[in-house]
Structures are given as structure tokens and as C-alpha cells.
Design a protein around this motif. Structure first.
Motif, short mmCIF file in Angstrom:
data_model
loop_
_atom_site.label_atom_id
_atom_site.label_comp_id
_atom_site.label_asym_id
_atom_site.label_seq_id
_atom_site.Cartn_x
_atom_site.Cartn_y
_atom_site.Cartn_z
N PHE A 1 6.67 -23.89 -15.36
CA PHE A 1 7.91 -24.06 -16.10
C PHE A 1 9.08 -24.23 -15.14
CE2 PHE A 1 11.77 -21.80 -17.46
CZ PHE A 1 12.17 -22.63 -18.49
N VAL A 2 9.12 -23.39 -14.08
CA VAL A 2 10.23 -23.47 -13.14
C VAL A 2 10.26 -24.86 -12.49
CG1 VAL A 2 11.19 -22.53 -11.03
CG2 VAL A 2 10.17 -21.01 -12.72
N ILE B 1 10.35 -12.94 -15.43
CA ILE B 1 10.32 -14.29 -15.99
C ILE B 1 11.66 -14.62 -16.63
CG2 ILE B 1 9.34 -15.65 -17.88
CD1 ILE B 1 6.66 -14.41 -17.25
N VAL C 1 17.54 -20.66 -14.37
CA VAL C 1 17.29 -22.08 -14.68
C VAL C 1 18.22 -22.55 -15.78
CG1 VAL C 1 15.59 -23.67 -15.60
CG2 VAL C 1 14.90 -21.98 -13.93
N LEU D 1 7.76 -23.02 -22.61
CA LEU D 1 7.92 -21.61 -22.21
C LEU D 1 7.50 -20.68 -23.35
CD1 LEU D 1 8.84 -19.78 -19.98
CD2 LEU D 1 11.15 -19.88 -20.86
N THR E 1 14.35 -15.33 -14.09
CA THR E 1 14.21 -16.69 -13.54
C THR E 1 14.68 -17.72 -14.55
OG1 THR E 1 12.20 -15.78 -12.61
CG2 THR E 1 12.62 -18.12 -12.25
N ALA E 2 14.24 -17.53 -15.80
CA ALA E 2 14.59 -18.51 -16.83
C ALA E 2 16.09 -18.55 -17.07
CB ALA E 2 13.85 -18.18 -18.13
N PRO F 1 7.48 -9.86 -17.57
CA PRO F 1 8.32 -10.69 -18.45
C PRO F 1 9.79 -10.60 -18.10
CG PRO F 1 6.75 -9.44 -19.73
CD PRO F 1 6.67 -8.91 -18.34
N LEU G 1 16.12 -31.10 -13.75
CA LEU G 1 17.49 -31.07 -13.24
C LEU G 1 17.75 -32.22 -12.28
CD1 LEU G 1 18.05 -27.27 -12.65
CD2 LEU G 1 19.43 -28.79 -14.07
N PHE H 1 0.76 -15.34 -22.72
CA PHE H 1 0.89 -14.06 -22.03
C PHE H 1 0.63 -12.90 -22.99
CE2 PHE H 1 3.63 -10.56 -20.45
CZ PHE H 1 2.98 -10.36 -19.24
N PHE I 1 3.76 -19.96 -15.53
CA PHE I 1 5.21 -19.79 -15.57
C PHE I 1 5.87 -20.55 -14.44
CE2 PHE I 1 9.18 -17.72 -14.38
CZ PHE I 1 9.89 -17.98 -15.53
N GLU J 1 11.52 -27.52 -14.72
CA GLU J 1 12.97 -27.55 -14.83
C GLU J 1 13.63 -28.08 -13.56
OE1 GLU J 1 14.12 -27.67 -17.50
OE2 GLU J 1 14.37 -25.84 -18.62
N LEU K 1 -0.87 -14.92 -16.31
CA LEU K 1 -0.15 -16.18 -16.13
C LEU K 1 -0.87 -17.11 -15.18
CD1 LEU K 1 3.51 -14.88 -15.86
CD2 LEU K 1 2.48 -16.08 -17.77
#
Lengths: 656, 534, 126
Positions: B141-142, C85, C92, B182, C88-89, C82, B149, B189, B138, B145, B195
Motif C-alpha cells: 500500500f505504501v 499502520i 501518506v 487498504l 504510516t497511512a 495496526p 504521488l 489482517f 501493507f 501511494e 501481513l
């Protein structure tokens, strides 16, 4: 055979790479620049010559990247340069001829006042560097590296003229050679890597050349014959591109747009021979004659044939077909290019017959053809520089103008045809005996050798004949060149006049210092009308002109371009006639005044070399070296043991 | 193991992101501090990465668990977010920091200038380092991004409005890619409840063995993740954002983006495929490798073909990236140790080469005023160093030894043959010719086409026929300000020594890397043998 | 068949809704010519994923992490992971929307249009 770690193979490669840097650095001073070429050539030859006695005594000099610097080039693969007999044969030849070519190149480039001379000499030095790299490469990956680099550094030489024709030739050259190197050769190398590493219990790859074939590959081939055969043909195809084996030959004729020293040393010796040399490496040191013989290919309808037979058939076809094509080429360098195609196939044919004598002949043909062909190209170049004549049909009586050059040409031509006392005879003699000793279906190859020898005379003798025994205003017609295929009904004396006035006519028509526009228009017009419909007597020469400049693989626009460039060429160089004899016929020159010494000296040396190799091959080192190589491959102490063997017996010798 | 080395992974990620604020804050008082801050930071990061690499070389992988949530007796692994520096990730981190520091030599004079640009730059570097070092899907993923960006913002920093359009296109598609990834993480998951990559790597074989609906979830997860990354890595037919983005981004930004963003995404894909799913899952799942390999091979063919017909040089290089990443994806799909090493080497080699080529494109645009292939005519004569560097880099890209491009291709080819996947082997061998097709076009223009066509009486014909384009194209391209003084075009003075210097250094590096084939293999040996012997 | 579908709709409606939302989002991204609406499509797409994570979070008989369990069975519980998560998402996602909108503002200022087809024409003319 003892192996000695020695930096000399590396030095031999690097000396001209260093020269390349110095040449670029001293681009402002032409004399300094050219002297670097000469110095590097002498140094290179000296270094290689210094290894000769040791190699003849059974020492192999080796330099490896892993041993000296501890750098592993690829996992399990070393970067090795080793001077073994076969490598030395090629290296000795290329470096010896480079000495004279560097003089000649200086004379040629200055004589024509060419542009971008620094790039030319730098690329030339780099080409030699990579050619020696190919000679001394100790394994398949190393030879691949230099093979690719050679394609790369010769590209600027082919595209040197920077006009459309040169660019197209350059593109073709890149496409062919990289298809050969980057695709076929790499694929073959990877296959061998895979085969040997999966056959080896330790999982190590064996890519290093071994005289008589890589042992592990032979084991792998027993398990996986299909992949071994695929690897063989991929490697042969890779090297075959540069060796101009049909159907991969067509780049060679186009590459003749390059300046003549390039056509001479590179496209008759270093580059194309690197292809033939690669084939020799594959047959002798990668697969080995024994394995090739033992790995039959089952052809539907024919049964099992040796792996070598398809290659031999291809080579035999190439040497016959190329000779026939050469008959119809009026452009002298193109005619020589097809002759090169044919002669290279002699080497390939000799090697692929696998008989020790044939292999000996093939190996000796490498230097024999090099000396002969270099002479011919040097002569063609000298004629171009002095008289701007490129076409055989314009050379009537040129023997008066350039007696020494054309005499040398005659010697070279005799060598190509395999006349006794010239180098080419010895090699062809051995190849013929070789194919005879094998017997069986091999009579076909013997026939091809003889037929092609006759054809050689047929396409080179007319040049000599027209130069010495004809005169500008009166010479025979050349039915093969001038008449449409299938013959022509008219009497040719009428044409004759037109042909004779050819050059003069055209230069009269366009003012020398003015725009070449009118000439261009006229050319285009004629071109558009097609070759078959001449309008006026004056234009009578045009169709003939167009026909002989139509190589089978050319298209019309390209040819139009050739015309233009050809015409323009002479304007650029401030030359006041358009090829062929000047208005009053050829001037008579003595052998010492016909050209600059920069060109006469190399021509005479190389021609002498060709005769020396033919008269006393036992004393010139190349035959000894070739015999020594064959002894190594077949694992015998003296070549005499191999003399009277049939192919089967020879293969038994190798299996022992 | 020194404690410094254990702290470094966290610092490498946090420092650039925090320092990204500095140029803006300082910008309130001083005009041009951005470059200095960025230069200092990237240099420090490079040094830190080298130190980390040395530590990895000595002791194997270095793991930093954020917030002290490491594994203890009563706490299983995977509660805290891990940053992992192993042989694979450190290699990519090195590429990121070195390239980032190097490209600054270009942007100092070549721009884009302004403190906000360097804020974006540092943010990008932080994101890239995070993406390479993270050990948590996960968290990946951050960082994906964050990288996205920063990239969108930097592409939009270009002068024309075109760059905003290109950036928006990239933003929409890039977000889609990350979102698909994601979803994949969500499925993972669901199937495993974890994760952390290590934990996942252990759990997935068990789940796969059990079969049933959880296995279906895993397969769906892989499908989503693969398509998400295919978007980010610009695989055909999901590549459409890339040419626009590369072409319209400022010249100083393209090298970083081209060399790093897709590269690190491709690294992340490799990481997920081999560390999380593992070779066993890849080979056991029907049609999986076939699909991956097909996507890669088609990208090689399509990318190269499209590159040949481009007029704009930067666009041509962009399509070339599609093709080269196709090679990497195909290598991933072969699932052999050799092919994997080849993919990693090609990642690095291609990154270096493309960085160089885009720097060169910037230098030429600035100093020669040429942006199209036709505009490059005569470059060799008037800008010999630039042309020479481009030539070397192109040759390296074709894969002529000794060069970075060759060693990557060699291992991938050997891997394809070992796996006996012949169509891939054929595509890899042919890729030489495909790359040659567009490289030779540029080489020929630079070296064998004179810059001043008026000298030669029949120039318009040959020139046009030759490039396959009409001469009209030349008109809005300063390159062909037809005339005798056309070689004086552009502003040679705008090209600083630093710009030329970095270009030459990259070209030399591309050649020297060609001798490191054995070294790379050995360096990756601990990682690959662990992955492939499980 | 129908029963099965109904079963999914009644027990797994969150997942069904997720795919519906996702489909709408993708459709908007692809088919809508308006740039702002495209961006809304992206947001919708992401929201679908958030929903998915929240739906995943319900675990039968799980234990809260970190805080030691007192031994009692909590029954159906929501895993906090989750949710974290998703938080956070969402952050973003907001950042992305902001950047996207900023780009759209720039495009509008330059070309005076928000429609992609018009934009294509304008750019082709230039």
C-alpha cells in the motif's frame, strides 16, 4: 521418408525478405531495384528447384528454430520450415511464376508511371517470402505466422492507389483476412493444441503436419468429437477466407483495385492459393481423409453425414454462383476475380470429396489454374497499360491492336473452361472421375463441375469473341450486361451507336489537360438520377455503365467515387482517351510491337506453360508431385493401387 | 549466494528514493543536473536488476528482510518487512528499470526539463521497484501511494492547466483505489493476523477450510482489494481517469506512466491473487472467477470500442490500454498455469509496446506537429523511420506474430481453452479484430492518406468521409496547415537521434520478444509450478 | 432484527461509524462540485479506514510482540501493529492532501474557479 536438417527451406523464405531490404535501400535507382526482384526470384526458384530431386526421392528437408538456434518459439511448439512434397508443389509454382511476374511488374509499373514503386516492389517481395513460408511451414503455428504476415504485407498492395476506393478495399481486405487468420485460424490452432495435448499422455501438443493426418489428433477426436469438428471447421474457415469460399469471398473482387501484377500473382496465385493450400494441409496433413471420413456429423433431419460434405456443398455452390456472377461483370478484372473465386472452389471441392483421384485433380488444379489465370490477368493488365481499356464492352475489335495478348487470353480462357490440351482439362478430368468413382450423392458435385465448366465458357468466350470477331463500330449487344435484369423490349441497334461512341464521346466532352470537374459533376448528376432514367442519347451509356459497375455489395457513393477515379486516372497518366478504341478505331499492330517485351515475354511464357501442362502433364513435374503427395497421404507405393477404388475402399487403404 | 544479491532488493528500492533528493540539492547550484543523475541512477539500477535476475536464475528466490528481522528460532516469519525477488517480480523489476532508462533518451531533449521533474522520476522508479519487490501487503500500500504521488506530480508537470485537472482527477480516484485496497488489507489482517505474503499464503487456505465468519472476511477482503486494483489498473467502468491522465501528461512522462504504472499495479494484483489468496481460494469461492473474467472481458470490448472513436492519438492509446489490461485481468480470472504465464508475458509485452507507442506519439507531436489521427496523414512519406516504428508497434499490439503481443495472446488463449471458458476464448480471439479496428485506422492514415490534400480536386470530401470526422477538427491541429509546405510542419530538428534511436530499439525489441515465448514459459516455470501445485 | 442491530451498534459501534464515515466521504467525492470539498471527502474516507484499523487492533489475551512476555495475562490489549499502520497511512494521507491542494491551487490560478461544473463549462468553451 527420411528427414534431413537443411537450411534451404529457410533460405528460400529469406531470399526475398533480403530482397525486400535491398529494394528499399536502392529506392533511388529503379533499374537496380527491379533487378533485385529478378535476382531474388531466380535465386528463390533455384533454391526450391534444388530440393525437388531429393523430395521426389522421399527426403524431407527441415529447418527448425529450436534445433539450429536453441530458441523455443512457444512452450512445446517449434518454429519449423520443412520442404515436403505438398509444400514444394506450392513453393515451386509460386517461385516459378514470380520470375516472370517480376519482369511483368516492372513493365506494368513503368508503363503506367505509378507512384510509390519502391513500396510496391518491397511488399511484393515480402509477399513472396511469406507465401513460401506458408508452403514450407511445418506445423500449424508456423503456418499461422506466415498466414498473418501474408495478410499484412499484401495490404499495402491492395491499398496501393491511395484513393478512397483503394482504402476501402484495403480495409475490407484487412478485416476479412484477419478475421480469417487472427480469429478462425488461431482459434482452430489453439483447439488442436488443446486437444492433442490433453490426449497425449505426456501432455505434449502435436501441431506438426503429418502426411495423412496428425496421429494424436485422431486419438483425441475419438474422445472429443465435437471439439475436433469445431477445430476442423475453424481451420477451414480460416483458410477459406483467403480461398474466397462463399460467403467469405467478397474481399477478392474489391481487391482488384490493386495493380494488375498484384491481382495476377497474388490474387490469383500466391495469396488465394495459400488459402486453398491451407485447406489442403488441413484435409490431408492435419485431420487426414481417414479421420474426416470417420468423424460423422449428425445433422437433424438428414442423419449422419461426413465432415467433408458441408464443405463440398459450399464449394460446389461457390463455383456455380461465382460463375453466374462473373457473367454480369463488365470490368474485366472483376470478371476474372469471380472466375478465380469459382476456380478456387474447384480445388476445395476436389479436396473435400476425399477420393484419391479427386484429390489428385484438386492438387493439380493448383498449378493448372495458376498458369491459366495468370495468363488472363497479364493480358488484362497489358490491355490496360497499352489502351487503358478495362471494360469488356469497350474491347470490341481489340484483337487487331493486341493480337498476341488476346491469343494468349484465348488460351487461358480455354484452360479455365477445361478444354482438352490446356492445363485446366487434366485437373478437371481427374476431379470428374473422382466424383464419379464415389458415386452416390456425389453426382451432385459432378454436375456442378460440368455446369460451371459451361458457365466458364459463357463468361470468358465473349471476351475472346468481341476481341477478334467484332469491330469497334459494329458489334452485338451484350444482353446480360447492358439490359436490365429480365430483358428489355427495345431494339438494341439504337443503343449500339451509343455504346460504340462511348469512349470518344466522353473525352470530347472534357478537355484533356483541364480540371476534371465538369466530368465529375456530370457523373454525379447521372448517378443521382439513378440508373433507370437516361435523359439523352449521350447519357444512354451511363446507366449501362452504372449497372455493370454495381457489384451487389457496393453502395452508391462508392460507385460515384469509382467513376471519378476512373476518369481521373487517365488524366494523371496523361492518357488522352477514356478506355475503348481511339477515335479512328484500333490501330493494327503485329505481335511484336503491341507492347514492351517486358510484358510480352512473360505472357507468352506463362501461356506456353499452360499448354505444356495440358499436353504433356506427365513430363511437367507438377502432376508427378501431386501423385506423390496422394500416395503419401494414402500410404501406398504407387498411385495405380488407388485408381479403381471406391471411396470406402480408399478409406480402408488409409486405415491400414 | 553472494551477500550482494541479498542486499540488492533493498538497494534497488532505497537508492532511487534517496537519490531523488540529489537533483534538487544540486539544483541549488547547477542548472541541469537532473538528467545526468537520473541517467546514472537508472543505468545502475538496470545493471543491478540484471545481476539480481542472474542470481534468481541460479539459486531461486532471493529474500531480503529489512532491519534484520528475519525468521529465527524464536521469532516466526513475517515480523520484519520482506523484499522478495523471485522469477515473477524480477521480470517486472527488469521491465521497470530498462524502460525507465530507455525513456530518459527521450526526455533529454524532449523534456519536460528541470531538476524537480527528475526528482519525481526517481521517486516513481523507487516506488515501482518497491511495489514489484515487496513481500508485505501493507508495504505494498505504501509503495502504491508513493507511485501514485509521483505520478500525480509528474502528470501535473504538463504545460497546460488541463494537466492539473487530469492529475487531480487521477489523484482522487487513485487514492480511492489505494484506500479500498487498504480496507482489504485490514480485513485480511482481521482474518489472519498477518501481513506477510508468505504467511498469508499459508494461513488463508486454513482459514478458508475452517469457514465461518473469517471466511466471509477473506471474501470481503478480496472484493475490496480487487476493486481497488481495478481502479488502479483502469478497468471499465473505473477507467475514466486514465485517458485524461495519459492525454494531458507531458509527452516525456506518458511512456513511463503508460508502460509502468498500470503494469506494476496489474502485477501487484496478480501477486495478491496468486501468492496471497492462491488458486484454490479463487476457484473455491463462488462467482469469484466469473466476476474477474467478466470485468476483464467487458474492459476488452469497451476499451477497444472507445479507442476506435477517439480523435486524439494519445487518448486512443490510453483506451487501448484499458482493453489490453482487460485481457490480463481476464487471464488472471481463468486460473490456469498457461493463462497466468500469458498474463505475465502480456504485461511485459504490452509495457514495451505502449512505451514505444507513446514515445512515438511524443516524437510525432514534436517533429511533425500532429496529435490527432487525421494529423498523422502522410507521416510515412515524410518521417519514414517514425512511421515504420509505429507501424511495427501497432502490428505487435494487434498480435501478429512474431511479436511480443502475439505470444501473450497465445498463452492466454490456450489458457482460456484449457479452462473451457468459451466466452473468454471468444473475446480473446475477437480482440485481434478489435485492436485491428483502431490500429488499422492509424496505419491507413500514415501510409495511404496523402499529407497534402489540396493536390487532389475532391479531397475535402473523401478525407472527411473517410476518418468519420469533420475537417474542422484539423484546424487547431498544426497537422493540416493546408498547403504545399505542410510537410515542413513541426520542427524535425527538435527530434534528436536519441529519441528516434530509442523508438527503433523498442520496435525491434517488440518483434524480438516474439521469439521468447518458450523462454518466458521456462523462466516462470518454477514460480508457476509452485503456485499451481500447492 | 432490531435487537441484532442494536447489539451491533453497542458492541461494534466503531465499525458502524467507519462505514458511516466512509459513506459520507464517498458521497462528498461523487456529489460535491467543489474541488476542495471533494478532497475533504477523500480525507474523510481515509479517516474511516484509520478508525477501522484502530478498532481492529484490540486483541483479547494477546502478547506484546518483540518484548518477551513475563507470563502474566494482559487481558484486553492493543496490538501495536495496526497503530503503526495507521501512523504510516496518516503520513501518506497528508502527503496526498498536500499534492491535491497544490493541484487545486494551480487549477484555481488558471481557471478562477473551484467548482467542477463551472470548470467543465470553462474547459468546454476553450
Amino acid at each position: 521418408m527420411t528427414e534431413v536438417a537443411d537450411p534451404r527451406p529457410l533460405a528460400a523464405v529469406l531470399v526475398s525478405a533480403l530482397a525486400m531490404c535491398l529494394i528499399i535501400a536502392s529506392y533511388r535507382y529503379p533499374n537496380v531495384r527491379e533487378s533485385w526482384s529478378v535476382v531474388a526470384a531466380l535465386a528463390k526458384f533455384g533454391i526450391i528447384l534444388s530440393m525437388l530431386p531429393g523430395v521426389m526421392d522421399g527426403t524431407v528437408y527441415e529447418w527448425s528454430l529450436a534445433d539450429s538456434l536453441g530458441v523455443e518459439f512457444l512452450a512445446g511448439i517449434d518454429f519449423v520450415l520443412r520442404a515436403d512434397p505438398l509444400g514444394l508443389l506450392f513453393a515451386l509454382l509460386a517461385s516459378f511464376l514470380w520470375i516472370f511476374t517480376s519482369f511483368y511488374a516492372a513493365g506494368y509499373m513503368r508503363g503506367l508511371d505509378e507512384h510509390a514503386q519502391t513500396r510496391f516492389f518491397a511488399s511484393f517481395a515480402a509477399s513472396l517470402s511469406t507465401a513460401i513460408g506458408i508452403a514450407f511451414a511445418g506445423n500449424l503455428v508456423t503456418i499461422f505466422i506466415f498466414y498473418e504476415l501474408l495478410s499484412l504485407v499484401t495490404y499495402p498492395l491492395v491499398a496501393h492507389n491511395e484513393d478512397n476506393e483503394a482504402r476501402i478495399a484495403g480495409r475490407k481486405y484487412l478485416a476479412y483476412t484477419f478475421f480469417g487468420g487472427g480469429v478462425f485460424l488461431l482459434a482452430g490452432t489453439v483447439l488442436v493444441y488443446w486437444l492433442t495435448s490433453s490426449a497425449d499422455p505426456a501432455g505434449e501438443a502435436h501441431l506438426a503436419f503429418e502426411s495423412g493426418g496428425i496421429g494424436m489428433l485422431a486419438e483425441a477426436a475419438q474422445a472429443d468429437p465435437v471439439f475436433a469438428q469445431a477445430a476442423f471447421y475453424l481451420l477451414i474457415a480460416g483458410f477459406g477466407v483467403k480461398a474466397a469460399v462463399m460467403p467469405l469471398h467478397s474481399w477478392l473482387a474489391d481487391a482488384m483495385v490493386a495493380p494488375t501484377p498484384v491481382s495476377g500473382l497474388l490474387h490469383a496465385v500466391a495469396v488465394v492459393k495459400s488459402g486453398a493450400f491451407g485447406v489442403a494441409r488441413v484435409i490431408l496433413d492435419v485431420f487426414g481423409p481417414g479421420l474426416i471420413y470417420d468423424l460423422p456429423l449428425s445433422v437433424p433431419g438428414v442423419g449422419e453425414v461426413g465432415l467433408n460434405i458441408p464443405l463440398a456443398i459450399l464449394a460446389a455452390f461457390t463455383l456455380t454462383a461465382a460463375s453466374i456472377i462473373a457473367l454480369r461483370k463488365d470490368h474485366l478484372k472483376r470478371r476474372l476475380a469471380f472466375s478465380t473465386t469459382a476456380q478456387l472452389s474447384y480445388i476445395v471441392l476436389g479436396l473435400s470429396m476425399l477420393h484419391p483421384l479427386a484429390i489428385l485433380g484438386a492438387l493439380f488444379h493448383i498449378p493448372a489454374h495458376a498458369f491459366g489465370k495468370l495468363t488472363l490477368f497479364f493480358c488484362a493488365g497489358a490491355v490496360h497499360v497499352e489502351t487503358h481499356t478495362d471494360y469488356v464492352s469497350e474491347m470490341a475489335g481489340i484483337g487487331k491492336r493486341m493480337p498476341l495478348t488476346m491469343s494468349a487470353f484465348a488460351i487461358g480462357a480455354a484452360g479455365m473452361a477445361g478444354m482438352p490440351l490446356i492445363a485446366g482439362f487434366v485437373s478437371k478430368f481427374y476431379m470428374l472421375i473422382g466424383s464419379g468413382s464415389v458415386g452416390g450423392g456425389y453426382w451432385l458435385f459432378a454436375t456442378a463441375l460440368i455446369v460451371s465448366g459451361i458457365l466458364n465458357i459463357a463468361y470468358l468466350w465473349p471476351v475472346v469473341y468481341t476481341a477478334f470477331f467484332e469491330s469497334e463500330d459494329r458489334h452485338d449487344a451484350k444482353p446480360l450486361l447492358e439490359f436490365p435484369p429480365g430483358g428489355k423490349r427495345e431494339s438494341y441497334f439504337e443503343d449500339d451507336a451509343a455504346v460504340a461512341t462511348d469512349g470518344g464521346d466522353r473525352s470530347d466532352e472534357k478537355p484533356e489537360s483541364g480540371q476534371p470537374q465538369p466530368a465529375d459533376e456530370r457523373d454525379d448528376e447521372t448517378e443521382a438520377k439513378g440508373a433507370g432514367t437516361p435523359e439523352t442519347v449521350n447519357d444512354e451509356d451511363e446507366p449501362e455503365y452504372a449497372v455493370d459497375k454495381y457489384p451487389s455489395d457496393h453502395t452508391v457513393p462508392e460507385d460515384a467515387e469509382t467513376h471519378d477515379d476512373h476518369a481521373e486516372d487517365h488524366h494523371d497518366h496523361g492518357d488522352h482517351h477514356h478506355g475503348g478504341p481511339p477515335a479512328g478505331g484500333w490501330e493494327r499492330h503485329s505481335p511484336f510491337t503491341e507492347s514492351t517485351w517486358l510484358m510480352i515475354f512473360p505472357i507468352s511464357v506463362i501461356a506456353t506453360g499452360a499448354v505444356t501442362l495440358g499436353v504433356i502433364p506427365d513430363y511437367a513435374v507438377f502432376l508427378d508431385l501431386a501423385m506423390y503427395i496422394v500416395e503419401g497421404v494414402f500410404g501406398v507405393d504407387s498411385f495405380n493401387e488407388l485408381h479403381d477404388l471406391s471411396l470406402e475402399e480408399a478409406m480402408e487403404v488409409i486405415d491400414r | 549466494m553472494s551477500s550482494l544479491a541479498e542486499m540488492l532488493p533493498a538497494l534497488l528500492v532505497a537508492v532511487p528514493i534517496l537519490l531523488a533528493a540529489v537533483p534538487i540539492v544540486l539544483g541549488l547550484r547547477f542548472e541541469r543536473t537532473g538528467w545526468s543523475v537520473a541517467a546514472l541512477t537508472t543505468t545502475a539500477l538496470t545493471a543491478a536488476t540484471v545481476y539480481l535476475a542472474a542470481a534468481v536464475y541460479e539459486t531461486g528466490r532471493v529474500v531480503h528482510v529489512l532491519g534484520g528481522w528475519g525468521e529465527t528460532a524464536d521469532r516466526p516469519q513475517g515480523v520484519g518487512i520482506e523484499l522478495v525477488a523471485d522469477e515473477f517480480s524480477v521480470l517486472i523489476a527488469l521491465l521497470v528499470t530498462v524502460t525507465a532508462a530507455g525513456v530518459l533518451a527521450y526526455t533529454r531533449v524532449g523534456g519536460p526539463r528541470g531538476n524537480t521533474f527528475y526528482t519525481g522520476y526517481l521517486l516513481l522508479i523507487g516506488g515501482l521497484l518497491g511495489l514489484s519487490l515487496t513481500g508485505d501487503v501493507f508495504n505494498m500500500f505504501v509503495f502504491l501511494e508513493i507511485v501514485g504521488l509521483a505520478t500525480y506530480a509528474m502528470i501535473a508537470a504538463g504545460d497546460g492547466p488541463e494537466s492539473a485537472v487530469a492529475a487531480l482527477k487521477y489523484l482522487i480516484l487513485g487514492t480511492m483505489g489505494a484506500s479500498l485496497y487498504l480496507i482489504g488489507v485490514g480485513f485480511l489482517f482481521m482474518a489472519t493476523g498477518a501481513l506477510n505474503m508468505d504467511v498469508l499464503g499459508e494461513a488463508i487456505p486454513l482459514v478458508a477450510e475452517e469457514g465461518g465468519s473469517d471466511l466471509t472476511l477473506l471474501r470481503a477482503a478480496f472484493a475490496f482489494i480487487f476493486i481497488g486494483f481495478a481502479l488502479k489498473v483502469a478497468q471499465w467502468p473505473l477507467h475514466t481517469w486514465q485517458p485524461d491522465a495519459y492525454q494531458h501528461a507531458p509527452d516525456g512522462v506518458t511512456p513511463v506512466i503508460a508502460a509502468l504504472v498500470s503494469t506494476v499495479s496489474a502485477y501487484a494484483l496478480g501477486r495478491i491473487m496468486y501468492n496471497v489468496f492462491g488458486p484454490e481460494f479463487l476457484t473455491a469461492t463462488p462467482y469469484l472467477t466469473e466476476i474477474v473474467v467478466t470485468v476483464g472481458c467487458v474492459s476488452v470490448l469497451a476499451g477497444s470500442t472507445l479507442a476506435v472513436i477517439q480523435r486524439d492519438v494519445k487518448r486512443m492509446f490510453a483506451y487501448s490500454s484499458v482493453a489490453q489490461f482487460g485481457l490480463i485481468v481476464a487471464a488472471y480470472g481463468l486460473v490456469t498455469q498457461t493463462a497466468f504465464v500469458g498474463a505475465v508475458i502480456h504485461l511485459i509485452g504490452h509495457g514495451v509496446i505502449k512505451a514505444g507507442l507513446f514515445v512515438a506519439a511524443g516524437v510525432v507531436a514534436l517533429g511533425y506537429g500532429a496529435r490527432t489521427v487525421d494529423g498523422y496523414a502522410g507521416l510515412a512519406e515524410h518521417r519514414p523511420y517514425t512511421a515504420g516504428s509505429i507501424a511495427i508497434l501497432l502490428i505487435a499490439l494487434i498480435g501478429i506474430p512474431p511479436s511480443a503481443g502475439f505470444i501473450g495472446k497465445w498463452y492466454v488463449a490456450v489458457g482460456a481453452v484449457e479452462a473451457e471458458v468459451w466466452p473468454v476464448a471468444v473475446v480473446i480471439f475477437l480482440s485481434t479484430m478489435l485492436t485491428l479496428a483502431y490500429s488499422a485506422r492509424l496505419l491507413e492514415k500514415m501510409y495511404f492518406t496523402p499529407a497534402i490534400p489540396v493536390e487532389s480536386p475532391h479531397s475535402p470530401g473523401p478525407v472527411a468521409a473517410d476518418g468519420g470526422t469533420d475537417t474542422g477538427a484539423d484546424d487547431h491541429d498544426g497537422a493540416t496547415a493546408l498547403g504545399r509546405d505542410s510537410f515542413r510542419r513541426g520542427s524535425p530538428d527538435a527530434v534528436s537521434i536519441g529519441m528516434l534511436g530509442i523508438l527503433v530499439v523498442i520496435a525491434v525489441a517488440a518483434v524480438l520478444l516474439g521469439f521468447a515465448g518458450g523462454a518466458f514459459f521456462e523462466w516462470l516455470e518454477p514460480f508457476t509450478s509452485e503456485v499451481f501445485t500447492e | 432484527m432490531i435487537e441484532g442491530t442494536l447489539d451491533v451498534l453497542t458492541t461494534r459501534y466503531a465499525y458502524a461509524l467507519m462505514f458511516v464515515l466512509m459513506g459520507i466521504g464517498i458521497y462528498m467525492i461523487i456529489a460535491n462540485e467543489n474541488l476542495v470539498k471533494k478532497l475533504i471527502g477523500v480525507n474523510l474516507f481515509q479517516t474511516a479506514i484509520f478508525l477501522f484499523f484502530v478498532a481492529v487492533a484490540y486483541v483479547e489475551g494477546g502478547n506484546a510482540p518483540i518484548v518477551p512476555s513475563d507470563g502474566s495475562d494482559p487481558g484486553l490489549m492493543a496490538s501495536p501493529l495496526p497503530h503503526v499502520i495507521v501512523l504510516t497511512a496518516i503520513v501518506v494521507g497528508i502527503a496526498l492532501t498536500a499534492v491535491g491542494l497544490a493541484l487545486i491551487v494551480r487549477i484555481y490560478a488558471e481557471y478562477g474557479t473551484l467548482r467542477e461544473d463551472t470548470l467543465r463549462e470553462v474547459r468546454a468553451d476553450e
